[in-house]
Design a protein around this motif. Structure first.
Motif, PDB file in Angstrom:
ATOM      1  N   PRO A  25       1.404   1.378 -13.855  1.00 54.14           N
ATOM      2  CA  PRO A  25       0.740   1.957 -14.558  1.00 54.14           C
ATOM      3  C   PRO A  25      -0.719   1.720 -13.219  1.00 54.14           C
ATOM      4  N   ILE A  26      -0.963   1.113 -11.858  1.00 50.86           N
ATOM      5  CA  ILE A  26      -1.836   1.321 -11.627  1.00 50.86           C
ATOM      6  C   ILE A  26      -1.251   1.567 -10.176  1.00 50.86           C
ATOM      7  N   SER A  27       0.229   1.631  -9.797  1.00 56.26           N
ATOM      8  CA  SER A  27       0.775   2.237  -8.535  1.00 56.26           C
ATOM      9  C   SER A  27       1.458   3.318  -8.033  1.00 56.26           C
ATOM     10  N   LEU A  28       1.171   4.232  -7.237  1.00 55.66           N
ATOM     11  CA  LEU A  28       2.233   5.394  -7.459  1.00 55.66           C
ATOM     12  C   LEU A  28       2.883   5.240  -6.206  1.00 55.66           C
ATOM     13  N   ALA A  29       3.274   6.242  -5.594  1.00 57.07           N
ATOM     14  CA  ALA A  29       3.930   6.234  -4.218  1.00 57.07           C
ATOM     15  C   ALA A  29       5.186   7.231  -3.567  1.00 57.07           C
ATOM     16  N   MET A  30       4.698   7.959  -3.103  1.00 60.94           N
ATOM     17  CA  MET A  30       4.957   9.444  -2.335  1.00 60.94           C
ATOM     18  C   MET A  30       6.609   9.296  -0.747  1.00 60.94           C
ATOM     19  N   SER A  31       7.513   9.688  -1.484  1.00 62.41           N
ATOM     20  CA  SER A  31       8.222   9.774  -0.613  1.00 62.41           C
ATOM     21  C   SER A  31       7.909  10.135   1.082  1.00 62.41           C
ATOM     22  N   LEU A  32       7.926   9.297   2.451  1.00 66.34           N
ATOM     23  CA  LEU A  32       8.284   9.929   3.413  1.00 66.34           C
ATOM     24  C   LEU A  32       9.059   9.977   4.537  1.00 66.34           C
ATOM     25  N   LYS A  33      10.316  10.896   3.171  1.00 64.98           N
ATOM     26  CA  LYS A  33      11.608  11.118   4.182  1.00 64.98           C
ATOM     27  C   LYS A  33      11.756  12.261   4.913  1.00 64.98           C
ATOM     28  N   ASN A  34      10.978  13.571   5.002  1.00 67.34           N
ATOM     29  CA  ASN A  34      11.428  14.000   6.456  1.00 67.34           C
ATOM     30  C   ASN A  34      10.241  13.553   7.174  1.00 67.34           C
ATOM     31  N   LEU A  35       9.169  12.652   7.164  1.00 71.60           N
ATOM     32  CA  LEU A  35       8.716  11.620   8.568  1.00 71.60           C
ATOM     33  C   LEU A  35       9.375  10.862   9.398  1.00 71.60           C
ATOM     34  N   ASN A  78      17.443  -2.374   0.188  1.00 69.80           N
ATOM     35  CA  ASN A  78      18.352  -1.206   0.819  1.00 69.80           C
ATOM     36  C   ASN A  78      17.488   0.366  -0.327  1.00 69.80           C
ATOM     37  N   TYR A  79      16.172   0.324  -0.611  1.00 70.86           N
ATOM     38  CA  TYR A  79      15.592   1.038  -1.120  1.00 70.86           C
ATOM     39  C   TYR A  79      16.384   3.113  -0.366  1.00 70.86           C
ATOM     40  N   PRO A  80      16.425   4.225  -1.340  1.00 67.55           N
ATOM     41  CA  PRO A  80      16.606   4.779  -0.768  1.00 67.55           C
ATOM     42  C   PRO A  80      15.955   5.929   0.753  1.00 67.55           C
ATOM     43  N   CYS A  81      14.600   6.048   0.502  1.00 62.15           N
ATOM     44  CA  CYS A  81      13.523   6.068   1.207  1.00 62.15           C
ATOM     45  C   CYS A  81      12.483   5.341   1.549  1.00 62.15           C
ATOM     46  N   ALA A  82      11.531   6.072   3.336  1.00 65.58           N
ATOM     47  CA  ALA A  82      10.526   5.296   3.285  1.00 65.58           C
ATOM     48  C   ALA A  82       9.531   6.114   2.202  1.00 65.58           C
ATOM     49  N   TYR A  83       8.099   5.421   1.712  1.00 63.54           N
ATOM     50  CA  TYR A  83       7.071   5.906   0.946  1.00 63.54           C
ATOM     51  C   TYR A  83       6.098   5.532   1.099  1.00 63.54           C
ATOM     52  N   LEU A  84       4.879   6.372   0.749  1.00 61.05           N
ATOM     53  CA  LEU A  84       3.442   5.533   1.244  1.00 61.05           C
ATOM     54  C   LEU A  84       3.059   4.967  -0.657  1.00 61.05           C
ATOM     55  N   ASN A  85       2.924   4.542  -0.477  1.00 63.95           N
ATOM     56  CA  ASN A  85       1.755   3.817  -1.354  1.00 63.95           C
ATOM     57  C   ASN A  85      -0.049   3.618  -1.709  1.00 63.95           C
ATOM     58  N   ALA A  86      -0.593   4.351  -2.680  1.00 66.30           N
ATOM     59  CA  ALA A  86      -1.975   4.534  -3.492  1.00 66.30           C
ATOM     60  C   ALA A  86      -1.903   4.084  -4.330  1.00 66.30           C
ATOM     61  N   ALA A  87      -2.959   3.469  -4.743  1.00 64.66           N
ATOM     62  CA  ALA A  87      -3.103   2.728  -6.366  1.00 64.66           C
ATOM     63  C   ALA A  87      -4.757   2.791  -6.583  1.00 64.66           C
ATOM     64  N   SER A  88      -4.614   3.287  -7.809  1.00 63.49           N
ATOM     65  CA  SER A  88      -5.496   3.572  -8.508  1.00 63.49           C
ATOM     66  C   SER A  88      -6.442   2.743  -9.893  1.00 63.49           C
ATOM     67  N   ALA A  89      -7.048   1.542  -8.812  1.00 61.19           N
ATOM     68  CA  ALA A  89      -7.164   0.089  -9.192  1.00 61.19           C
ATOM     69  C   ALA A  89      -8.657  -0.011  -9.292  1.00 61.19           C
ATOM     70  N   ILE A  90      -9.517  -0.235 -10.255  1.00 56.67           N
ATOM     71  CA  ILE A  90     -10.310  -0.531 -11.330  1.00 56.67           C
ATOM     72  C   ILE A  90     -11.767  -0.775 -10.137  1.00 56.67           C
ATOM     73  N   GLY A  91     -12.910   0.324 -10.345  1.00 57.92           N
ATOM     74  CA  GLY A  91     -13.759   1.008  -9.867  1.00 57.92           C
ATOM     75  C   GLY A  91     -13.454   2.058  -8.721  1.00 57.92           C
ATOM     76  N   ILE A  92     -12.611   2.691  -8.659  1.00 60.18           N
ATOM     77  CA  ILE A  92     -12.358   3.513  -7.871  1.00 60.18           C
ATOM     78  C   ILE A  92     -12.837   5.147  -8.034  1.00 60.18           C
ATOM     79  N   LYS A  93     -13.350   5.802  -7.616  1.00 61.46           N
ATOM     80  CA  LYS A  93     -13.963   7.047  -8.210  1.00 61.46           C
ATOM     81  C   LYS A  93     -12.800   8.276  -7.334  1.00 61.46           C
TER      82      LYS A  93
END
Length: 486
Positions: A370-380, A428-443
């Protein structure tokens, strides 16, 4: 001002004006009285003048601020710098006594009252956030990792033969080191991959309990808040396993107070099974400086045992910070922040998905986080081995903090234990990825600027990749021409 002083004031200033001033002060005092009587966070936040009046009233109850005090001990609340004294509102004695962090100090009634009120207000907020049957809690001036260690050390006296802690893997050093520091051997349970999500392997947990013997296991150490694609542990099922095998259960709820889903998991786990204590960070959940945590649980006596395990007195700063913050916000202000965080999570999710699609990547499907998201970086990752970590550096130099880039195959050794695929919570997670989170106080502005800068960085990589491809094609063409001429 008491009634006697008010009477004296009326000889100097018109009585009607003095009475009006007294009524104004009375409004502040009524707020203080409600707090002292109820021990709950006020619904509406207080103004700064009321809070400062309250803190001043507490401070003059401590012996270091007595007008005629004569201190001849080794610790008398002496502070040489006026700036330091003002920074702490002259509440210098800290909290607790040498044998119990929750104990009252005879020479510091004001600081003791601060400690008791803070714990009571925080307990009220934890109930408000979703764990309604929590029985007791206290603020400890240590971050989450050391607070977990304190819980484990308390359990040692209850289970002297135990030497193992069952730990579903989460790649975060402090929670791993909290077990090592307490003198126990972590038994790492690898997660299972379900779609994009990494989830608790319940069968492996139970199998390991049977193999080691329940009496040799100190506790199960589970996690709620975490970085995607890892999702909160299956807390209800783990709680049932702990109840069935009579094994304590400690939950790392580091930044879970801000999530109704994480708090619901804890509440349900305690309802259907066993949860002995759950630990949460002050700075991550209440936007105060780093250095404090809340240890809470459903058995009042066990939480008191943990507080008595803390050696010596403690700094009052974390308690002071969180009390000021919660009095400023009130329950309505805190609930508003929780609501805004949830809305920003939805916004971040939808916008990050659009950006991922534009760059032929995808937003990983992690509905249980419910807080963190991940976007694949497979092509990169496929185009350049170093590109993933380079992206992290580019974002950081462009003043994007908090985003994590996770390459494939990273290896890290922590206290002689080697983690393969470190940071990804799996070998062995299938791909590289980037994390970003929506934590309290984010605008919304934070999200928009992050997406803009991320998009620009990814376009830079795409442009460089095209240029490199063109150079390679020209080189290959020239080589082929030279072969024909030969």
């Amino acid at each position: 001002m008491n009634a006697e002083n008010q009477g004296c004031s009326e000889r100097l200033v018109t009585a009607a004006y003095v009475r009006q001033g007294a009524q104004g002060r009375r409004a502040h005092e009524l707020r203080l009285r409600a707090l002292l009587e109820q021990g709950k966070c006020p619904e509406d936040g207080w103004d700064e003048s009321t809070i400062e009046l309250f803190l001043h009233e507490l401070a003059i109850m401590d012996s270091n601020n007595f007008l005629g005090n004569c201190g001849v001990g080794e610790r008398e609340g002496r502070v040489v710098s006026g700036l330091v004294a003002r920074r702490h509102y002259r509440l210098i004695h800290g909290i607790g006594r040498s044998g119990d962090i929750s104990a009252v100090q005879p020479k510091a009634a004001g600081s003791s009252l601060l400690n008791k009120l803070t714990n009571s207000v925080v307990l009220d907020v934890i109930k408000l956030a979703g764990v309604r049957t929590v029985a007791n809690c206290f603020v400890v001036p240590m971050a989450t990792g050391m607070s977990l260690t304190l819980c484990f050390l308390t359990l040692r006296h209850k289970r002297p033969k135990a030497k193992y802690i069952i730990w579903p893997r989460i790649d975060q050093k402090s929670c791993f080191k909290s077990m090592i520091t307490a003198g126990f051997e972590p038994v790492v349970i690898e997660n299972t991959l379900e779609g994009d999500e990494l989830r608790t392997d319940l069968e492996a947990v139970e199998a390991k309990i049977k193999a080691l013997g329940a009496e040799n296991i100190l506790c199960v150490h589970s996690t709620t808040s975490c970085f995607a694609p890892r999702v909160p542990d299956r807390l209800e099922e783990l709680a049932v396993i702990c109840a069935n095998y009579d094994i304590p259960h400690i939950v790392n709820n580091a930044y879970g107070v801000q999530s109704s889903k994480c708090m619901h998991l804890i509440q349900q786990g305690a309802r259907v099974g066993r949860i002995d204590a759950f630990v949460q960070s002050l700075d991550k959940n209440f936007m105060v400086p780093v250095g404090g945590a809340i240890i809470a649980g459903f058995n009042e006596s066990f939480i008191q045992e943990i507080s008595k395990m803390y050696p010596g007195r403690a700094s009052a700063s974390p308690s002071l910070d969180v009390l000021i913050t919660l009095l400023s916000l009130g329950t309505s202000g805190y609930k508003k922040l929780l609501k805004e965080r949830k809305e920003m999570f939805s916004y971040l999710s939808s916008e990050l998905k659009k950006l991922a699609d534009n760059h032929n990547e995808r937003l990983l499907d992690t509905p249980h986080n419910p807080i963190s998201l991940a976007m694949s970086l497979k092509n990169l990752d496929e185009s350049n081995d170093a590109a993933v970590t380079q992206l992290g550096s580019m974002l950081f130099t462009r003043q994007v903090s908090g985003a994590r880039v996770v390459p494939c195959g990273s290896v890290q050794t922590v206290n002689n234990y080697t983690f393969k695929g470190f940071m990804s919570h799996a070998n062995n997670y299938p791909c590289a990825y980037l994390n970003a989170a929506s934590a309290i106080g984010i605008k919304k502005q934070d999200v928009d600027v992050f997406l803009k800068r991320l998009d620009k960085c990814l376009k830079t990589f795409r442009k460089e990749a095209k240029q490199e491809k063109s150079i390679n094609e020209i080189s290959e063409s020239n080589a082929a021409t030279e072969q024909l001429e030969d």
